[in-house]
Design a protein around this motif. Structure first.
Motif, PDB file in Angstrom:
ATOM      1  N   ALA A 175       0.835  -1.214   0.000  1.00  0.00           N
ATOM      2  CA  ALA A 175       0.000   0.000   0.000  1.00  0.00           C
ATOM      3  C   ALA A 175       0.862   1.253   0.000  1.00  0.00           C
ATOM      4  CB  ALA A 175      -0.934  -0.009   1.218  1.00  0.00           C
ATOM      5  N   PHE A 176       1.942   1.239   0.773  1.00  0.00           N
ATOM      6  CA  PHE A 176       2.845   2.384   0.818  1.00  0.00           C
ATOM      7  C   PHE A 176       3.450   2.630  -0.558  1.00  0.00           C
ATOM      8  CE2 PHE A 176       6.920   4.467   1.455  1.00  0.00           C
ATOM      9  CZ  PHE A 176       6.585   5.486   2.338  1.00  0.00           C
ATOM     10  N   TRP A 177       3.895   1.575  -1.228  1.00  0.00           N
ATOM     11  CA  TRP A 177       4.489   1.719  -2.557  1.00  0.00           C
ATOM     12  C   TRP A 177       3.457   2.278  -3.539  1.00  0.00           C
ATOM     13  CZ3 TRP A 177       3.762  -0.067  -7.529  1.00  0.00           C
ATOM     14  CH2 TRP A 177       4.814   0.190  -8.417  1.00  0.00           C
ATOM     15  N   ASN A 178       2.225   1.813  -3.448  1.00  0.00           N
ATOM     16  CA  ASN A 178       1.188   2.331  -4.345  1.00  0.00           C
ATOM     17  C   ASN A 178       0.878   3.797  -4.067  1.00  0.00           C
ATOM     18  OD1 ASN A 178       0.723   0.103  -6.061  1.00  0.00           O
ATOM     19  ND2 ASN A 178      -0.384  -0.921  -4.431  1.00  0.00           N
ATOM     20  N   ALA A 179       1.125   4.250  -2.844  1.00  0.00           N
ATOM     21  CA  ALA A 179       0.931   5.659  -2.492  1.00  0.00           C
ATOM     22  C   ALA A 179       2.150   6.507  -2.831  1.00  0.00           C
ATOM     23  CB  ALA A 179       0.615   5.792  -0.998  1.00  0.00           C
ATOM     24  N   SER A 180       3.338   5.888  -2.834  1.00  0.00           N
ATOM     25  CA  SER A 180       4.592   6.613  -3.055  1.00  0.00           C
ATOM     26  C   SER A 180       5.614   5.680  -3.711  1.00  0.00           C
ATOM     27  CB  SER A 180       5.129   7.125  -1.709  1.00  0.00           C
ATOM     28  OG  SER A 180       6.328   7.834  -1.883  1.00  0.00           O
ATOM     29  N   PRO A 181       5.452   5.427  -5.024  1.00  0.00           N
ATOM     30  CA  PRO A 181       6.268   4.409  -5.703  1.00  0.00           C
ATOM     31  C   PRO A 181       7.695   4.872  -6.031  1.00  0.00           C
ATOM     32  CG  PRO A 181       4.737   5.380  -7.254  1.00  0.00           C
ATOM     33  CD  PRO A 181       4.446   6.002  -5.911  1.00  0.00           C
ATOM     34  N   ASP A 182       8.537   4.901  -5.010  1.00  0.00           N
ATOM     35  CA  ASP A 182       9.909   5.364  -5.263  1.00  0.00           C
ATOM     36  C   ASP A 182      10.964   4.329  -4.867  1.00  0.00           C
ATOM     37  OD1 ASP A 182       9.707   5.520  -2.537  1.00  0.00           O
ATOM     38  OD2 ASP A 182      10.538   7.536  -2.370  1.00  0.00           O
ATOM     39  N   PHE A 183      10.612   3.046  -4.909  1.00  0.00           N
ATOM     40  CA  PHE A 183      11.567   1.979  -4.632  1.00  0.00           C
ATOM     41  C   PHE A 183      11.159   0.737  -5.410  1.00  0.00           C
ATOM     42  CE2 PHE A 183       8.489   2.118  -1.117  1.00  0.00           C
ATOM     43  CZ  PHE A 183       7.968   0.837  -1.116  1.00  0.00           C
ATOM     44  N   ASP A 184      12.050  -0.252  -5.459  1.00  0.00           N
ATOM     45  CA  ASP A 184      11.786  -1.510  -6.160  1.00  0.00           C
ATOM     46  C   ASP A 184      10.878  -2.374  -5.280  1.00  0.00           C
ATOM     47  OD1 ASP A 184      11.814  -3.879  -7.598  1.00  0.00           O
ATOM     48  OD2 ASP A 184      13.894  -4.349  -7.141  1.00  0.00           O
ATOM     49  N   LEU A 185       9.609  -2.417  -5.611  1.00  0.00           N
ATOM     50  CA  LEU A 185       8.620  -3.085  -4.766  1.00  0.00           C
ATOM     51  C   LEU A 185       8.980  -4.542  -4.512  1.00  0.00           C
ATOM     52  CD1 LEU A 185       5.983  -3.151  -3.189  1.00  0.00           C
ATOM     53  CD2 LEU A 185       4.780  -3.546  -5.370  1.00  0.00           C
ATOM     54  N   PHE A 187       0.534   6.240  11.732  1.00  0.00           N
ATOM     55  CA  PHE A 187       1.940   6.538  12.013  1.00  0.00           C
ATOM     56  C   PHE A 187       2.639   7.094  10.764  1.00  0.00           C
ATOM     57  CE2 PHE A 187       6.378   5.460  12.917  1.00  0.00           C
ATOM     58  CZ  PHE A 187       6.491   5.795  14.255  1.00  0.00           C
ATOM     59  N   VAL A 188       2.394   6.467   9.617  1.00  0.00           N
ATOM     60  CA  VAL A 188       3.023   6.900   8.363  1.00  0.00           C
ATOM     61  C   VAL A 188       2.540   8.296   7.962  1.00  0.00           C
ATOM     62  CG1 VAL A 188       3.079   6.430   5.876  1.00  0.00           C
ATOM     63  CG2 VAL A 188       3.601   4.616   7.498  1.00  0.00           C
ATOM     64  N   ILE A 189       1.257   8.554   8.153  1.00  0.00           N
ATOM     65  CA  ILE A 189       0.747   9.893   7.852  1.00  0.00           C
ATOM     66  C   ILE A 189       1.440  10.918   8.744  1.00  0.00           C
ATOM     67  CG2 ILE A 189      -1.285  11.394   7.998  1.00  0.00           C
ATOM     68  CD1 ILE A 189      -2.961   8.891   7.177  1.00  0.00           C
ATOM     69  N   ARG A 190       1.527  10.621  10.026  1.00  0.00           N
ATOM     70  CA  ARG A 190       2.122  11.553  10.986  1.00  0.00           C
ATOM     71  C   ARG A 190       3.626  11.738  10.763  1.00  0.00           C
ATOM     72  NH1 ARG A 190       1.149   8.951  15.838  1.00  0.00           N
ATOM     73  NH2 ARG A 190       3.261   8.159  15.933  1.00  0.00           N
ATOM     74  N   GLU A 191       4.343  10.664  10.547  1.00  0.00           N
ATOM     75  CA  GLU A 191       5.809  10.743  10.475  1.00  0.00           C
ATOM     76  C   GLU A 191       6.357  11.021   9.082  1.00  0.00           C
ATOM     77  OE1 GLU A 191       7.729  10.930  13.055  1.00  0.00           O
ATOM     78  OE2 GLU A 191       6.119  10.518  14.485  1.00  0.00           O
ATOM     79  N   LEU A 192       5.676  10.546   8.047  1.00  0.00           N
ATOM     80  CA  LEU A 192       6.200  10.683   6.687  1.00  0.00           C
ATOM     81  C   LEU A 192       5.319  11.523   5.768  1.00  0.00           C
ATOM     82  CD1 LEU A 192       7.393   6.990   6.117  1.00  0.00           C
ATOM     83  CD2 LEU A 192       8.771   8.954   6.851  1.00  0.00           C
ATOM     84  N   GLY A 193       4.097  11.805   6.207  1.00  0.00           N
ATOM     85  CA  GLY A 193       3.199  12.606   5.382  1.00  0.00           C
ATOM     86  C   GLY A 193       2.678  11.869   4.154  1.00  0.00           C
ATOM     87  N   ILE A 194       2.745  10.537   4.162  1.00  0.00           N
ATOM     88  CA  ILE A 194       2.249   9.741   3.034  1.00  0.00           C
ATOM     89  C   ILE A 194       0.871   9.201   3.404  1.00  0.00           C
ATOM     90  CG2 ILE A 194       2.647   7.705   1.574  1.00  0.00           C
ATOM     91  CD1 ILE A 194       4.789   9.862   1.185  1.00  0.00           C
ATOM     92  N   GLU A 195      -0.104   9.464   2.546  1.00  0.00           N
ATOM     93  CA  GLU A 195      -1.486   9.033   2.783  1.00  0.00           C
ATOM     94  C   GLU A 195      -1.733   7.667   2.153  1.00  0.00           C
ATOM     95  OE1 GLU A 195      -4.250  10.491   4.225  1.00  0.00           O
ATOM     96  OE2 GLU A 195      -3.323  12.382   4.814  1.00  0.00           O
ATOM     97  N   MET A 196      -2.197   6.737   2.950  1.00  0.00           N
ATOM     98  CA  MET A 196      -2.694   5.466   2.447  1.00  0.00           C
ATOM     99  C   MET A 196      -4.184   5.427   2.756  1.00  0.00           C
ATOM    100  SD  MET A 196       0.242   2.658   3.458  1.00  0.00           S
ATOM    101  CE  MET A 196       0.490   3.126   5.178  1.00  0.00           C
ATOM    102  N   ASP A 197      -4.938   4.757   1.912  1.00  0.00           N
ATOM    103  CA  ASP A 197      -6.373   4.607   2.140  1.00  0.00           C
ATOM    104  C   ASP A 197      -6.595   3.590   3.259  1.00  0.00           C
ATOM    105  OD1 ASP A 197      -6.794   6.341  -0.006  1.00  0.00           O
ATOM    106  OD2 ASP A 197      -6.952   4.691  -1.441  1.00  0.00           O
ATOM    107  N   ILE A 198      -7.809   3.550   3.771  1.00  0.00           N
ATOM    108  CA  ILE A 198      -8.145   2.540   4.784  1.00  0.00           C
ATOM    109  C   ILE A 198      -9.624   2.211   4.636  1.00  0.00           C
ATOM    110  CG2 ILE A 198      -8.749   4.058   6.710  1.00  0.00           C
ATOM    111  CD1 ILE A 198      -6.417   1.112   7.134  1.00  0.00           C
TER     112      ILE A 198
END
Length: 192
Positions: free
Chosen positions: A51-61, A148-159
């Motif tokens: 889910a994180f990769w789909n929100a911020s695809p900047d690594f080799d999944l 936690f990811v929203i708070r610490e990294l500012g990356i939004e994942m759906d839920i």
């Protein structure tokens, strides 16, 4: 690598959702996944990394998912009761350490944040109480990781919402004390 975990990686790579609960539902629906078991210790971080990769695809999944399986498959079964540390919560720390490239020798804040991620998941699990339920604890951990990811990294994942459909197969289900328990249609059963 175990064939089941290789299949899970293939499924994760094929998905394009930013919702880790949706990914969790897909993975626990695969053949060979028990109601409770150490497979959940792997499924939680796989769902989160995907889910994180789909929100911020900047690594080799695929490589991150492989690293996730290598770490998470080492987490033993039943540590929730014997060690006081649920494997799903540990899975959130594994997720965070993989996406932030953290290892035991990493200096500074990142190392601490991986441990904080695990501790926040454990706190949410502890507030519901036992006995163990891998589905409940996994979803609680996934939800905490998203916050936690929203708070610490500012990356939004759906839920998405989660309603347990496996409580009938769990002889220690806590019923209405579980935030994900639903009563069967037409049933008068009451769990305590």
């Amino acid at each position: 690598m175990d064939g089941l975990y290789s299949s899970m990686i293939d499924v994760c790579v094929s998905l394009n959702t930013k919702d880790p609960v949706e990914i969790f539902r897909i993975l626990v629906g695969m053949d060979g996944i028990p109601v409770n078991g150490k497979e959940h210790h792997v499924i939680v971080p796989l769902a989160l990394v995907t889910a994180f990769w789909n929100a911020s695809p900047d690594f080799d999944l695929r490589s991150y998912l492989t690293e996730t399986v290598e770490r998470a498959s080492e987490v033993p079964q039943t540590i929730c009761g014997y060690w006081g540390c649920c494997g799903s919560a540990v899975g959130t720390g594994i997720f965070y350490s993989v996406i932030t490239k953290t290892n035991p020798l990493t200096r500074g804040k990142r190392w601490g944040l991986c441990n904080r991620m695990t501790s926040e998941s454990l706190l949410d699990i502890s507030e519901v109480g036992g006995p163990r339920c891998c589905k409940r604890n996994a979803v609680l951990s996934i939800r905490k990781a998203r916050e936690f990811v929203i708070r610490e990294l500012g990356i939004e994942m759906d839920i998405s919402d989660f309603q347990c459909k496996t409580h009938g197969g769990n002889d220690v289900c806590i019923g209405y004390n579980c935030p994900f328990y639903i009563r069967s249609e037409g049933s008068n059963e009451i769990h305590t």
